[in-house]
Design a protein around this motif. Structure first.
Motif, PDB file in Angstrom:
ATOM      1  N   VAL A  71       0.841  -1.197   0.000  1.00 53.70           N
ATOM      2  CA  VAL A  71       0.000   0.000   0.000  1.00 53.70           C
ATOM      3  C   VAL A  71       0.876   1.248   0.000  1.00 53.70           C
ATOM      4  CG1 VAL A  71      -1.798   1.242   1.248  1.00 53.70           C
ATOM      5  CG2 VAL A  71      -1.806  -1.254   1.202  1.00 53.70           C
ATOM      6  N   TYR A  72       1.915   1.240   0.821  1.00 56.97           N
ATOM      7  CA  TYR A  72       2.825   2.385   0.858  1.00 56.97           C
ATOM      8  C   TYR A  72       3.617   2.509  -0.436  1.00 56.97           C
ATOM      9  CZ  TYR A  72       1.855   2.548   5.878  1.00 56.97           C
ATOM     10  OH  TYR A  72       1.234   2.627   7.099  1.00 56.97           O
ATOM     11  N   GLU A  73       4.007   1.392  -1.009  1.00 52.61           N
ATOM     12  CA  GLU A  73       4.744   1.443  -2.271  1.00 52.61           C
ATOM     13  C   GLU A  73       3.891   2.020  -3.388  1.00 52.61           C
ATOM     14  OE1 GLU A  73       6.014  -2.531  -2.967  1.00 52.61           O
ATOM     15  OE2 GLU A  73       7.451  -2.557  -1.301  1.00 52.61           O
ATOM     16  N   ALA A  74       2.620   1.635  -3.438  1.00 55.72           N
ATOM     17  CA  ALA A  74       1.721   2.188  -4.447  1.00 55.72           C
ATOM     18  C   ALA A  74       1.514   3.683  -4.239  1.00 55.72           C
ATOM     19  CB  ALA A  74       0.381   1.456  -4.413  1.00 55.72           C
ATOM     20  N   ALA A  75       1.420   4.090  -2.976  1.00 57.73           N
ATOM     21  CA  ALA A  75       1.247   5.512  -2.694  1.00 57.73           C
ATOM     22  C   ALA A  75       2.497   6.304  -3.075  1.00 57.73           C
ATOM     23  CB  ALA A  75       0.942   5.704  -1.206  1.00 57.73           C
ATOM     24  N   ALA A 105       3.328  12.794   5.003  1.00 59.23           N
ATOM     25  CA  ALA A 105       2.157  13.244   5.761  1.00 59.23           C
ATOM     26  C   ALA A 105       0.867  12.719   5.146  1.00 59.23           C
ATOM     27  CB  ALA A 105       2.134  14.770   5.819  1.00 59.23           C
ATOM     28  N   SER A 106       0.810  12.682   3.803  1.00 63.20           N
ATOM     29  CA  SER A 106      -0.380  12.171   3.126  1.00 63.20           C
ATOM     30  C   SER A 106      -0.547  10.670   3.380  1.00 63.20           C
ATOM     31  CB  SER A 106      -0.288  12.435   1.625  1.00 63.20           C
ATOM     32  OG  SER A 106      -1.432  11.950   0.959  1.00 63.20           O
ATOM     33  N   LYS A 107       0.547   9.926   3.408  1.00 68.04           N
ATOM     34  CA  LYS A 107       0.465   8.489   3.713  1.00 68.04           C
ATOM     35  C   LYS A 107      -0.051   8.267   5.126  1.00 68.04           C
ATOM     36  CE  LYS A 107       4.423   7.244   0.790  1.00 68.04           C
ATOM     37  NZ  LYS A 107       5.796   6.689   0.790  1.00 68.04           N
ATOM     38  N   LEU A 108       0.439   9.102   6.048  1.00 68.08           N
ATOM     39  CA  LEU A 108       0.009   8.956   7.443  1.00 68.08           C
ATOM     40  C   LEU A 108      -1.478   9.227   7.579  1.00 68.08           C
ATOM     41  CD1 LEU A 108       0.592   8.681  10.494  1.00 68.08           C
ATOM     42  CD2 LEU A 108       1.178  11.110  10.502  1.00 68.08           C
ATOM     43  N   TRP A 109      -1.966  10.276   6.940  1.00 66.14           N
ATOM     44  CA  TRP A 109      -3.347  10.707   7.120  1.00 66.14           C
ATOM     45  C   TRP A 109      -4.341   9.849   6.332  1.00 66.14           C
ATOM     46  CZ3 TRP A 109      -5.669  13.504  10.595  1.00 66.14           C
ATOM     47  CH2 TRP A 109      -6.965  13.986  10.355  1.00 66.14           C
ATOM     48  N   HIS A 110      -3.954   9.448   5.129  1.00 67.78           N
ATOM     49  CA  HIS A 110      -4.895   8.759   4.243  1.00 67.78           C
ATOM     50  C   HIS A 110      -4.723   7.244   4.217  1.00 67.78           C
ATOM     51  CE1 HIS A 110      -6.497  12.500   2.606  1.00 67.78           C
ATOM     52  NE2 HIS A 110      -5.263  12.946   2.457  1.00 67.78           N
ATOM     53  N   ILE A 111      -3.601   6.736   4.741  1.00 65.62           N
ATOM     54  CA  ILE A 111      -3.376   5.287   4.699  1.00 65.62           C
ATOM     55  C   ILE A 111      -3.245   4.715   6.103  1.00 65.62           C
ATOM     56  CG2 ILE A 111      -1.824   3.464   3.933  1.00 65.62           C
ATOM     57  CD1 ILE A 111      -1.102   5.157   1.533  1.00 65.62           C
ATOM     58  N   THR A 112      -2.244   5.213   6.845  1.00 65.12           N
ATOM     59  CA  THR A 112      -1.944   4.612   8.142  1.00 65.12           C
ATOM     60  C   THR A 112      -3.096   4.773   9.129  1.00 65.12           C
ATOM     61  OG1 THR A 112       0.399   5.095   7.780  1.00 65.12           O
ATOM     62  CG2 THR A 112      -0.281   4.524  10.017  1.00 65.12           C
ATOM     63  N   THR A 135     -17.878   5.198  16.649  1.00 64.89           N
ATOM     64  CA  THR A 135     -16.893   4.581  15.756  1.00 64.89           C
ATOM     65  C   THR A 135     -17.415   3.324  15.078  1.00 64.89           C
ATOM     66  OG1 THR A 135     -15.964   3.339  17.633  1.00 64.89           O
ATOM     67  CG2 THR A 135     -14.980   5.466  17.124  1.00 64.89           C
ATOM     68  N   ARG A 136     -18.695   2.980  15.272  1.00 62.11           N
ATOM     69  CA  ARG A 136     -19.230   1.749  14.705  1.00 62.11           C
ATOM     70  C   ARG A 136     -19.212   1.809  13.171  1.00 62.11           C
ATOM     71  NH1 ARG A 136     -25.220   0.180  16.350  1.00 62.11           N
ATOM     72  NH2 ARG A 136     -25.571   2.125  15.171  1.00 62.11           N
ATOM     73  N   GLY A 137     -18.630   0.785  12.554  1.00 56.80           N
ATOM     74  CA  GLY A 137     -18.563   0.720  11.102  1.00 56.80           C
ATOM     75  C   GLY A 137     -17.450   1.547  10.499  1.00 56.80           C
ATOM     76  N   LYS A 138     -16.715   2.286  11.317  1.00 66.80           N
ATOM     77  CA  LYS A 138     -15.650   3.146  10.798  1.00 66.80           C
ATOM     78  C   LYS A 138     -14.266   2.639  11.160  1.00 66.80           C
ATOM     79  CE  LYS A 138     -18.648   7.199  11.354  1.00 66.80           C
ATOM     80  NZ  LYS A 138     -18.796   8.536  12.014  1.00 66.80           N
ATOM     81  N   ALA A 139     -14.195   1.698  12.086  1.00 66.71           N
ATOM     82  CA  ALA A 139     -12.891   1.215  12.549  1.00 66.71           C
ATOM     83  C   ALA A 139     -12.364   0.145  11.614  1.00 66.71           C
ATOM     84  CB  ALA A 139     -12.996   0.675  13.963  1.00 66.71           C
ATOM     85  N   SER A 140     -11.050   0.175  11.395  1.00 64.54           N
ATOM     86  CA  SER A 140     -10.389  -0.823  10.546  1.00 64.54           C
ATOM     87  C   SER A 140      -9.200  -1.383  11.300  1.00 64.54           C
ATOM     88  CB  SER A 140      -9.930  -0.167   9.228  1.00 64.54           C
ATOM     89  OG  SER A 140      -9.195  -1.087   8.461  1.00 64.54           O
ATOM     90  N   PHE A 141      -8.919  -2.655  11.035  1.00 68.84           N
ATOM     91  CA  PHE A 141      -7.815  -3.330  11.705  1.00 68.84           C
ATOM     92  C   PHE A 141      -6.804  -3.819  10.653  1.00 68.84           C
ATOM     93  CE2 PHE A 141     -11.296  -3.533  14.656  1.00 68.84           C
ATOM     94  CZ  PHE A 141     -10.701  -3.282  15.882  1.00 68.84           C
ATOM     95  N   GLY A 142      -6.079  -2.862  10.088  1.00 68.59           N
ATOM     96  CA  GLY A 142      -5.027  -3.197   9.121  1.00 68.59           C
ATOM     97  C   GLY A 142      -5.591  -3.768   7.845  1.00 68.59           C
TER      98      GLY A 142
END
Length: 314
Positions: free
Chosen positions: A208-212, A220-227, A306-313
């Motif tokens: 995912v980071y490589e594609a970004a 900063a964009s990777k941190l905010w939009h991916i991580t 946070t229901r339905g908004k949380a992701s686990f990797g």
């Protein structure tokens, strides 16, 4: 001319079905009896140690009991008194504000430390070990060590450097003592939050980071939009656990400020326990019941938010 006779057709007799009886679905779960062997003792212990005392205590909240001896039923008088008690209301306001500030600071520091400790740096394992060491130290010991630092070391250094604001212990200042509580609680609870964030960050795929990076995304964009979106579930876990722990803060508060100066840093848990010691058993049980309901409401609010908004990797 020959006459032909026709015999009437015989009534057909029903044939027994030779199909085997329906079998249980292979997907139906089968519970191993050993499960009950481990479940019932734990359930019994939890019921006797937690559930039954809670129900009995809730019943005492409607009485004038002092913890032993005779008592009389007083109805909701204790609950009315709790909401009218300025000291109790002040403890609630302080505890909620303290918990909110501490959970934000703790999660922010733990998250960025986890980012650094999952990056490709030298001595990664050694640094992880160093940062989780506070987990093995008792809270009351941590409180006494920091009390010495805030009362002696920090003022001495401030006087040497000419910093008048810190030349006296902040523990004696009713407007600044809460800052010491936030610092000490954050220092002691960052390690478990750090471990949870590390567990979440290692689940994010490198692809995912490589594609970004190929698309030209900045760090900063990777941190905010991916991580952050991919580990949002771990943020929820740390937030709920943090609030739960900070709302029940007691040992560090007692060792560091003892609720002072005056009652400036008295938490709800401290008010309840000190009330038990003073013989206000029924009254403080009402306070504990209100505190329990407020804690449940906060937890439900966090989960619904946070229901339905949380992701686990991945």
């Amino acid at each position: 001319m020959s006459e032909t006779t026709s015999t009437p057709p015989r009534a057909s007799t029903p044939r027994r079905s030779s199909a085997p009886p329906p079998k249980e679905s292979p997907n139906s779960p089968k519970i191993d009896p050993i499960y009950y062997f481990f479940l019932f003792p734990a359930l019994l212990a939890f019921t006797l140690a937690i559930t039954v005392p809670a129900i009995v205590g809730f019943g005492y909240s409607f009485t004038n009991s002092i913890g032993f001896g005779d008592w009389e039923f007083t109805g909701i008088r204790n609950y009315i008194a709790v909401f009218r008690d300025e000291g109790i209301v002040g403890a609630y306001l302080f505890t909620l504000g303290f918990a909110l500030v501490t959970v934000i600071i703790t999660n922010a520091i733990a998250f960025f430390l986890a980012l650094g400790l999952t990056a490709r740096i030298r001595f990664q394992r050694t640094l992880r070990t160093v940062f989780v060491l506070p987990m093995v130290i008792s809270g009351i010991i941590i409180a006494y060590v920091f009390k010495f630092l805030f009362s002696n070391t920090v003022p001495a250094i401030a006087q040497t450097l000419g910093i008048d604001a810190l030349s006296q212990s902040i523990l004696a200042n009713e407007n600044l003592a809460w800052i010491a509580l936030v610092i000490v609680h954050a220092w002691s609870t960052i390690p478990p939050a750090l471990l949870i964030y590390i567990a979440g960050l290692v689940t994010v795929p490198e692809e995912v980071y490589e594609a970004a990076s190929i698309d030209g995304a900045s760090p900063a964009s990777k941190l905010w939009h991916i991580t952050l979106p991919l580990v949002s579930g771990y943020v929820v876990i740390n937030t709920i656990l943090g609030f739960k722990g900070y709302l029940n803060a007691y040992d560090i508060v007692v060792g560091l400020t003892d609720g002072g100066p005056g009652v400036a840093t008295r938490t709800v848990a401290m008010s309840i326990i000190r009330g038990f010691e003073g013989g206000d058993f029924g009254y403080q049980m009402a306070n504990a019941a209100v505190f329990f309901v407020i804690s449940i409401i906060i937890a439900i609010f966090q989960l619904r938010l946070t229901r339905g908004k949380a992701s686990f990797g991945s």
